[in-house]
Write a protein that holds these residues in place. Structure first.
Motif, PDB file in Angstrom:
ATOM      1  N   HIS A 182      -8.540   9.271   9.450  1.00  0.00           N
ATOM      2  CA  HIS A 182      -7.105   9.530   9.421  1.00  0.00           C
ATOM      3  C   HIS A 182      -6.611   9.951   8.040  1.00  0.00           C
ATOM      4  O   HIS A 182      -5.631  10.694   7.934  1.00  0.00           O
ATOM      5  N   ARG A 183      -7.282   9.447   6.978  1.00  0.00           N
ATOM      6  CA  ARG A 183      -6.865   9.790   5.611  1.00  0.00           C
ATOM      7  C   ARG A 183      -8.103  10.172   4.801  1.00  0.00           C
ATOM      8  O   ARG A 183      -8.590   9.381   3.967  1.00  0.00           O
TER       9      ARG A 183
ATOM     10  N   TYR B 168      -3.055   1.630  -0.117  1.00  0.00           N
ATOM     11  CA  TYR B 168      -2.441   2.852   0.420  1.00  0.00           C
ATOM     12  C   TYR B 168      -1.913   2.699   1.845  1.00  0.00           C
ATOM     13  O   TYR B 168      -1.059   3.474   2.266  1.00  0.00           O
ATOM     14  N   LEU B 169      -2.407   1.698   2.594  1.00  0.00           N
ATOM     15  CA  LEU B 169      -2.001   1.580   3.990  1.00  0.00           C
ATOM     16  C   LEU B 169      -1.155   0.349   4.240  1.00  0.00           C
ATOM     17  O   LEU B 169      -0.754   0.106   5.389  1.00  0.00           O
TER      18      LEU B 169
ATOM     19  N   ASP C 113      -8.427  11.855   2.357  1.00  0.00           N
ATOM     20  CA  ASP C 113      -8.155  11.960   0.925  1.00  0.00           C
ATOM     21  C   ASP C 113      -8.374  10.626   0.194  1.00  0.00           C
ATOM     22  O   ASP C 113      -8.434  10.588  -1.051  1.00  0.00           O
ATOM     23  N   LEU C 114      -8.499   9.520   0.955  1.00  0.00           N
ATOM     24  CA  LEU C 114      -8.589   8.199   0.330  1.00  0.00           C
ATOM     25  C   LEU C 114     -10.034   7.753   0.085  1.00  0.00           C
ATOM     26  O   LEU C 114     -10.286   6.949  -0.824  1.00  0.00           O
TER      27      LEU C 114
END
Length: 898
Positions: free
Chosen positions: A197-198, A226-227, A200-201
């Motif tokens: 889902h991310r 971040y979440l 970039d993380l």
């Protein structure tokens, strides 16, 4: 007071819960009397505490010890209010034990009101700080408010969450999620969920399966930073425990599900939009193909009609035959592909309309002048002009054939006449009688009388020349000017000869009294030789006369006439002998009386040798004429064979085409068997028709031979090549249309879930009211059919229904339109409201959507499609680049803005 203890389900691990829907069943249960695994208890304490604090911090508080901080019930009630968004009853203020029990009971009662059946969990045990019961209670809360609503493809909550994890991590190496314990020990599954889902993380490519502590800590740190998912587990506890606690893992993983729920919703919305846009793009492509094909076909018809309307005749037979050959090429080569294009255009139009109806789109309206009816009208005009053009070509060829014959006959007669008149004017202008003797004058007089007789005999030929010239003018002969000039010259010369003849007769008559008796034998020879010579000229002319016939009967008539002529030859020979006898008598008298004959007969230019030579010429021409007539008989017999050969095939092919048309009609209205069986039957008919094409080609070949032989009639058959061509084209079009109708019925049946029995019922109703049995009902029959099926129809309602089943106002209702009407309300299709709701999700509930959002959420092709067609949003809250997705959604379905 305590919560009533249900005994329906034994719950291991000291606690058990169940909803009225039985949404969760614990498969890994154990007897509540057994001790809780210390490792599991530690994991649950940490996880459940972190989970509770992730919600309590929203109310500005938290817990430190899970079994102590919930004992008075206050923070328990607060936790329930935060996670549910609802108000619980006001808590008791006292600090006595019964106050605490009352508050805990209020919390437990609220949980029960949400459909949760609490088993073996009592308020006294929570107040007493029983860690097992407390953990069990918190687990029931987590199940009800964090996991219960998770369902993928109608699975239970736990199975739904597991299926969600499996789908999201399926593409990742070294990840195989099968449960909520050991599948998560290496940390790769958690990292895969985040990366999916991310991306970039986490750089997933750098993770190692042999570093579970590092992987788990990476996932925990990224999720917390971040979440906004607090760290609920310890990496060392998970790695060092043979089987990590399932509930702790589920609690933590459920936080990821809720954290990414918005993205899931957006993905679902994006998928719906892509599906709708794909349907719309395909429909637009089909519309563009229809417009293009219709334009090309109409343009071809527009270019072809002027060519067929051109009735400027060529001047030569060769040029007109070339026009006929060009027309044959047009019928054999150029038109058949266009017939297929026209049929394919109608099929594409029907298929497109069916797809639009099935996708809840408005019917396709072609550009002005490009309706199917417009193309049919243009095609009808083309065929009308085409038929007239072929008739004109054949008429012109017959005319040119007649003209060539007349022109050659004109030249022959003119040549004979001009040859005869050569020098006649000079002879008539002589004044030899002025110095002639009595005998010479008498001879001149007799000679002139013979000339007048000869002149009168040639009057008929001059009249024939004038008549032929007049007919050539009436038939618009291309070289009529030269014909008229030559004819006028002959007529003028003829008039002059008449004038000169009369003048010479007058002169000779003036001196006739001066002359003595002239030799009667010479005179008699001259008088008899001239008509006989003229008869021989006529006979030679007739024997050499060209002829044109079109049947055996006509050539037989010429043969009969020729036989009659040959029957007159003995009498003519007697006349020749008589004429030659006069000359013999003259010679005999001269010899008898010793008269020396000097020169030729003074009364005629004809000599006995001339008569003999011309008679021999006549006898030679007779067998030549016989040969010409026999050759023509052979040609006409060959033409008759061509007629019979063509008729034999045409009399088979014509009825065959008609029979196949009727059989196809029976198949299309037959309700016996399934649509697939009808389709198989039609495909077999189509293959039989394709295989029969060789018979049509052979007939075309025989037809070409007939035309090349200039045969224009055939009494052996009522079928012309044009009849066969039209029937063949109609047969090809009918089988293609019928197959397309069955395909559309199958498409409609499958899309709308119609059973074969329903289709048979529809077909039976339709056939009952289809009185003409042609697959099309008149409006009155359609009204009767609807009334028989229970419809209460007024004029306004029936008119509305007719606009649905007959949008082009053709005046008939097809079976496909009838099925579409009877099933149009049953299909489950996307609606403008559904598409609009999907766009609203992508736009985060804004009344507009931006270009960046479209490009981020949709595939490139669909995103650019929307951007190019959406109008700018004009609301007061618009931002730069804002687009109006509401109007766009309505426009997809042909509706006004909702």
């Amino acid at each position: 007071m305590t919560t009533v203890i249900e005994t329906q389900v034994q719950y291991n691990n000291t606690y058990m819960m169940s909803t009225t829907e039985d949404y969760m069943t614990q498969e890994d249960s154990w007897d509540r009397d057994l001790l809780l695994d210390p490792a599991w208890e530690k994991q649950q304490r940490k996880t459940f505490t972190a989970w509770c604090n992730s919600h309590l911090r929203k109310a500005g508080t938290q817990i430190e010890n899970i079994e102590e901080d919930f004992r008075n019930g206050l923070k328990l009630m607060l936790l329930l209010e935060v996670i549910s968004g609802e108000r619980l009853p006001k808590p008791d203020k006292g600090k006595m034990r019964f106050h605490k029990i009352a508050n805990v009971n209020k919390a437990l009662d609220y949980i029960s009101s949400k459909g949760v059946k609490l088993v073996s969990i009592g308020a006294e045990e929570i107040v007493d700080g029983n860690v097992k019961m407390t953990l069990g209670m918190i687990w029931t809360i987590i199940l009800r408010f964090a996991i219960q609503d998770i369902s993928v493809e109608e699975t239970s909550a736990k199975e739904g969450l597991l299926l969600w994890c499996q789908r999201k991590t399926a593409p990742y190496r070294n990840v195989n999620v099968q449960n909520f314990h050991i599948s998560w020990k290496d940390g790769l599954a958690l990292c895969a969920l985040i990366h999916r889902h991310r991306p970039d993380l986490i750089d997933y490519s750098k993770l190692r399966k042999d570093d579970p502590i590092g992987n788990l800590n990476t996932a925990f740190e990224v999720a917390e930073k971040y979440l906004d998912i607090p760290k609920m587990l310890d990496a060392e506890d998970i790695v060092n425990t043979p089987k990590p606690d399932e509930k702790a893992i589920m609690t933590y993983v459920s936080c990821f599900y809720h954290a990414f729920a918005g993205a899931e919703q957006a993905e679902t919305a994006a998928n719906r939009i892509c599906k709708v846009l794909a349907v719309n793009q395909e429909n637009e492509r089909l519309m563009e193909e229809y417009e293009k094909l219709a334009s090309e076909l109409l343009e071809w018809i527009r270019r072809t009609i002027p060519w067929l309307e051109n009735r400027v005749a060529e001047q030569t037979m060769r040029a007109m035959q070339q026009k006929l050959e060009d027309f044959r090429d047009y019928r054999r080569v150029h038109k058949p592909p266009r017939v297929q294009e026209k049929c394919q255009l109608e099929i594409n139009f029907n298929t497109l309309q069916t797809k639009l109806r099935l996708s809840n789109r408005p019917a396709f309206m072609p550009s002005e002048g490009k309706m199917v009816s417009d193309i049919a009208n243009a095609w009808k005009g083309l065929e009308q002009v085409e038929k007239g053009y072929e008739e004109w070509l054949l008429t012109e060829i017959r005319r040119l054939e007649r003209l060539d014959h007349l022109a050659e006959k004109f030249k022959q007669k003119c040549s004979l006449h001009e040859s005869w008149t050569t020098g006649k004017e000079h002879l008539l202008s002589q004044k030899d009688y002025e110095t002639a003797s009595l005998m010479e004058i008498r001879a001149l007089m007799r000679k002139h009388e013979a000339f007048e007789s000869d002149l009168a005999a040639h009057q008929d030929r001059v009249e024939q020349i004038a008549a032929i010239a007049q007919e050539l003018n009436e038939l618009d002969y291309h070289d009529a000017a030269s014909v008229n000039t030559r004819c006028q010259g002959i007529c003028d010369q003829w008039d002059n000869l008449g004038t000169l003849t009369q003048k010479r007769r007058d002169a000779l008559e003036r001196v006739e009294k001066l002359w003595e008796t002239i030799d009667q034998l010479y005179l008699e020879f001259a008088k008899r030789a001239a008509p006989f010579n003229n008869w021989m000229d006529g006979a030679m002319e007739d024997l050499q006369d060209m002829f044109i016939v079109h049947s055996i009967e006509e050539i037989q008539s010429l043969i009969t006439a020729h036989d009659q002529f040959k029957a007159t030859l003995p009498e003519a020979d007697k006349e020749r002998i008589a004429v030659m006898g006069i000359q013999n008598e003259i010679t005999k008298i001269a010899q008898t009386y010793g008269i020396k004959l000097v020169g030729v007969n003074p009364y005629t230019v004809l000599s006995p040798q001339d008569i003999t030579n011309k008679w021999e010429a006549v006898k030679q021409l007779v067998p030549l004429r016989d040969q010409m007539l026999q050759e023509e008989v052979a040609r006409q017999q060959a033409n008759e064979r061509l007629r019979r050969s063509f008729a034999a095939q045409a009399n088979i092919i014509g009825p065959w085409i008609q029979t196949k048309m009727e059989e196809i009609g029976h198949v299309s209205v037959d309700i016996a068997g399934s649509l697939e069986e009808q389709m198989n039957n039609l495909k077999q008919y189509e293959q039989n028709i394709i295989n029969y094409k060789s018979n049509i080609d052979k007939l075309e070949g025989d037809h070409q031979l007939i035309q090349e032989a200039l045969v224009f009639d055939n009494k052996h058959t009522n079928y012309t090549m044009e009849h066969v061509r039209v029937g063949w084209e109609q047969l090809l079009t009918t089988i293609a249309r019928t197959i397309n109708e069955v395909e559309n019925q199958i498409l409609t049946r499958d899309a709308k879930g119609i059973s074969q029995e329903q289709l048979n019922e529809f077909r039976a109703s339709f056939n009952h009211f289809d009185r003409k049995r042609n697959g099309m009902m008149d409006p009155d029959d359609f009204r009767a059919c609807l009334i028989s099926m229970g419809y209460d129809l007024g004029e306004v309602e029936f008119a509305r229904i007719m606009t649905l089943v007959d949008p082009n106002n053709t005046g008939v209702v097809t079976f496909q339109a009838f099925i579409d009407f009877m099933t149009r309300e049953t299909a489950e299709t996307d609606t403008a409201e559904q598409v609009m709701a999907s766009f609203k999700i992508l736009a985060s509930d804004k009344p507009y959507i931006t270009v960046e959002e479209l490009r981020r959420e949709l595939p490139p092709e669909q995103a650019e499609y929307c951007i190019s067609r959406m109008t700018k949003y004009a609301g007061p809250d618009a931002s730069p680049g804002a687009l109006d997705y509401i109007s766009f959604s309505s426009a997809l379905y042909g509706e006004s803005d909702l």
